[in-house]
Write an enzyme that holds these catalytic residues in place. Structure first.
Site, PDB file in Angstrom:
ATOM      1  N   SER A  49     -31.970  -3.248 -44.768  1.00 44.18           N
ATOM      2  CA  SER A  49     -31.665  -3.588 -46.155  1.00 44.18           C
ATOM      3  C   SER A  49     -30.191  -3.461 -46.515  1.00 44.18           C
ATOM      4  CB  SER A  49     -32.507  -2.732 -47.095  1.00 44.18           C
ATOM      5  OG  SER A  49     -32.321  -1.372 -46.826  1.00 44.18           O
ATOM      6  N   HIS A  77     -37.214  -7.619 -46.647  1.00 43.62           N
ATOM      7  CA  HIS A  77     -36.185  -8.650 -46.801  1.00 43.62           C
ATOM      8  C   HIS A  77     -36.404  -9.875 -45.916  1.00 43.62           C
ATOM      9  CE1 HIS A  77     -33.867  -6.031 -49.393  1.00 43.62           C
ATOM     10  NE2 HIS A  77     -34.224  -5.056 -48.573  1.00 43.62           N
ATOM     11  N   LYS A 115     -39.094  -8.731 -53.853  1.00 36.80           N
ATOM     12  CA  LYS A 115     -37.827  -9.346 -53.461  1.00 36.80           C
ATOM     13  C   LYS A 115     -37.964 -10.871 -53.475  1.00 36.80           C
ATOM     14  CE  LYS A 115     -36.268  -5.028 -52.250  1.00 36.80           C
ATOM     15  NZ  LYS A 115     -36.463  -3.840 -51.444  1.00 36.80           N
TER      16      LYS A 115
HETATM   17  C1  PLP Z   1     -36.934  -2.547 -51.535  1.00 38.68           C
HETATM   18  C2  PLP Z   1     -37.427  -1.965 -50.298  1.00 38.68           C
HETATM   19  C3  PLP Z   1     -38.602  -1.210 -50.259  1.00 38.68           C
HETATM   20  C4  PLP Z   1     -39.307  -0.759 -51.513  1.00 38.68           C
HETATM   21  O1  PLP Z   1     -40.036  -1.787 -52.088  1.00 38.68           O
HETATM   22  P1  PLP Z   1     -40.336  -1.721 -53.660  1.00 38.68           P
HETATM   23  O2  PLP Z   1     -41.396  -2.742 -53.850  1.00 38.68           O
HETATM   24  O3  PLP Z   1     -39.071  -2.023 -54.356  1.00 38.68           O
HETATM   25  O4  PLP Z   1     -40.835  -0.333 -53.953  1.00 38.68           O
HETATM   26  C5  PLP Z   1     -39.075  -0.797 -49.032  1.00 38.68           C
HETATM   27  N1  PLP Z   1     -38.417  -1.100 -47.895  1.00 38.68           N
HETATM   28  C6  PLP Z   1     -37.286  -1.798 -47.896  1.00 38.68           C
HETATM   29  C7  PLP Z   1     -36.615  -2.103 -46.593  1.00 38.68           C
HETATM   30  C8  PLP Z   1     -36.751  -2.255 -49.086  1.00 38.68           C
HETATM   31  O5  PLP Z   1     -35.608  -2.926 -49.086  1.00 38.68           O
END
Ligand code: PLP
Length: 379
Positions: free
Chosen positions: A182, A210, A236
């Protein structure tokens, strides 16, 4: 001063001293890729809404219809009365997209990770993970109580060393990696990790927050081998909220019975599920849209002579925390929102600007951004 105030004041002073204090800023995400802060309109390179689906009119319409039909909240956890028919729809679409037997939707990606990992690993077990995995995976690992080792980022050799050394002293073994990291935007060697998992009788879990909706025609970061557990988020590229696991029928049935964050948390609001269902339809059908975030990230890396982007995330490492904040300020003055990412989100000495690219960015926006980065000598 009450001792609690004394305690937090000291903690906050420490954060201030090391330039690690964080503050919330009211942000209006208005249209397209624009946001507004303190009355200023900026073009955002910091949202994870890679396909712009949070603003998509069909997606919004689905949400509104679901509110009219089912109300605002879900009323209870899924196992009590919260299991709205839209769950079934979203889970079927996820399983189809990822070609897995089953899928389970959780309240968020965070809740998925802190529920799934402790359900699969306990104190007699071993967890081996990449050094740069997301913080909520670490929290899930801590909750599990399993013995935990990390290997150097994306190093298959180091991962195998740990397996050789520790695998036999534990009952079960889980290998965990992000599909796309991320804060770095690079891809994990998932096929190689899968082969290691087979060789050492371990299970592979990937966090594809992602990858979904962006890579490999929307499938995400592992189109070849099927990790035993593929989790991700609906917050996302899907543009809404919620987390998911795609896995086998047997594992899914077990997780519905054992993941505490699934059992003891209220079901998602119907509007969220309806929006996710519509967004997943768009991801399954609009291959032209899906290609855009990666192409935009690649235009950016090309303009700046950086290594070709592997995802819609591109970092520029600044190093020092104050300098990273200053760089973010400079870009803001030129009309760009680019967040500075500091420890503990990233390792000490690697504070950075993190750029995320959306399908809705125009080539001229990216060209202007690249010019500003050069002008400020950030590269
Ligand atoms: C954003 C993210 C999460 C968390 O997901 P949410 O739905 O925002 O709680 C978990 N793992 C990664 C790699 C992320 O980027």
């Amino acid at each position: 001063m009450p001792s609690i105030d004394n305690f937090v004041t000291n903690k906050m002073d420490e954060l201030k001293k090391s330039s690690l204090l964080r503050t919330l800023q009211t942000t209006f995400r208005t249209d397209n890729v624009y946001i507004e802060r303190n009355g200023t309109r900026l073009i955002s390179f910091s949202c994870n809404d890679y396909l712009g689906l949070s603003q998509n009119s069909e997606v919004k319409k689905s949400s509104i219809e679901a509110i009219e039909k089912y109300g605002s909240g879900s009323g209870a956890s899924r196992l009590i009365t919260g299991n709205n028919p839209l769950y079934d729809e979203v889970e079927k679409k996820l399983a189809t997209l990822k070609s897995t037997e089953d899928a389970i939707v959780f309240g968020s990606g965070y809740l998925t990770n802190i529920g799934v990992i402790p359900a699969l690993a306990g104190k007699d077990d071993l967890i081996i993970a990449d050094k740069l995995i997301h913080a909520c995976l670490i929290d899930g690992i801590k909750l599990s109580g399993a013995k935990f080792f990390r290997f150097n980022h994306n190093s298959i050799e180091k991962c195998e060393e740990l397996l050789k050394k520790h695998r036999n002293n534990h009952k079960n073994c889980l290998i965990i990696t992000d599909g796309i990291f991320s804060m770095d935007g690079d891809a994990a060697p998932i096929d190689d990790l899968y082969n290691l998992a087979e060789k050492y009788d371990a299970w592979l879990m990937t966090d594809d927050a992602h990858g979904l909706g962006v890579l490999n025609n929307g499938i995400g970061s592992s189109p070849n081998k099927k990790p035993h557990i593929q989790m991700g988020t609906l917050s996302k590229a899907v543009g809404v909220y919620g987390g998911y696991v795609c896995t086998s029928q047997k594992v899914a049935d077990y997780l519905r019975n054992s993941a505490r964050s699934f059992i003891y948390s209220t079901a998602l609001p119907p509007a969220v599920l309806a929006a996710a269902a519509k967004a997943l339809d768009i991801i399954a059908n609009d291959s032209e849209l899906i290609e855009k975030p990666l192409n935009n990230a690649r235009l950016f890396t090309k303009l700046l002579g950086l290594p070709t982007a592997q995802s819609s995330i591109v970092p520029i490492i600044i190093g020092d925390e104050d300098k990273a904040i200053e760089a973010s300020r400079q870009l803001e003055q030129d009309g760009f929102l680019v967040s500075a990412i500091r420890p503990p989100t990233v390792p000490k000495g690697t504070a950075r600007l993190r750029f995320t690219f959306s399908a809705l960015h125009k080539a001229k926006d990216i060209e202007k951004l690249a010019e500003a980065i050069k002008k400020h000598g950030l590269i």
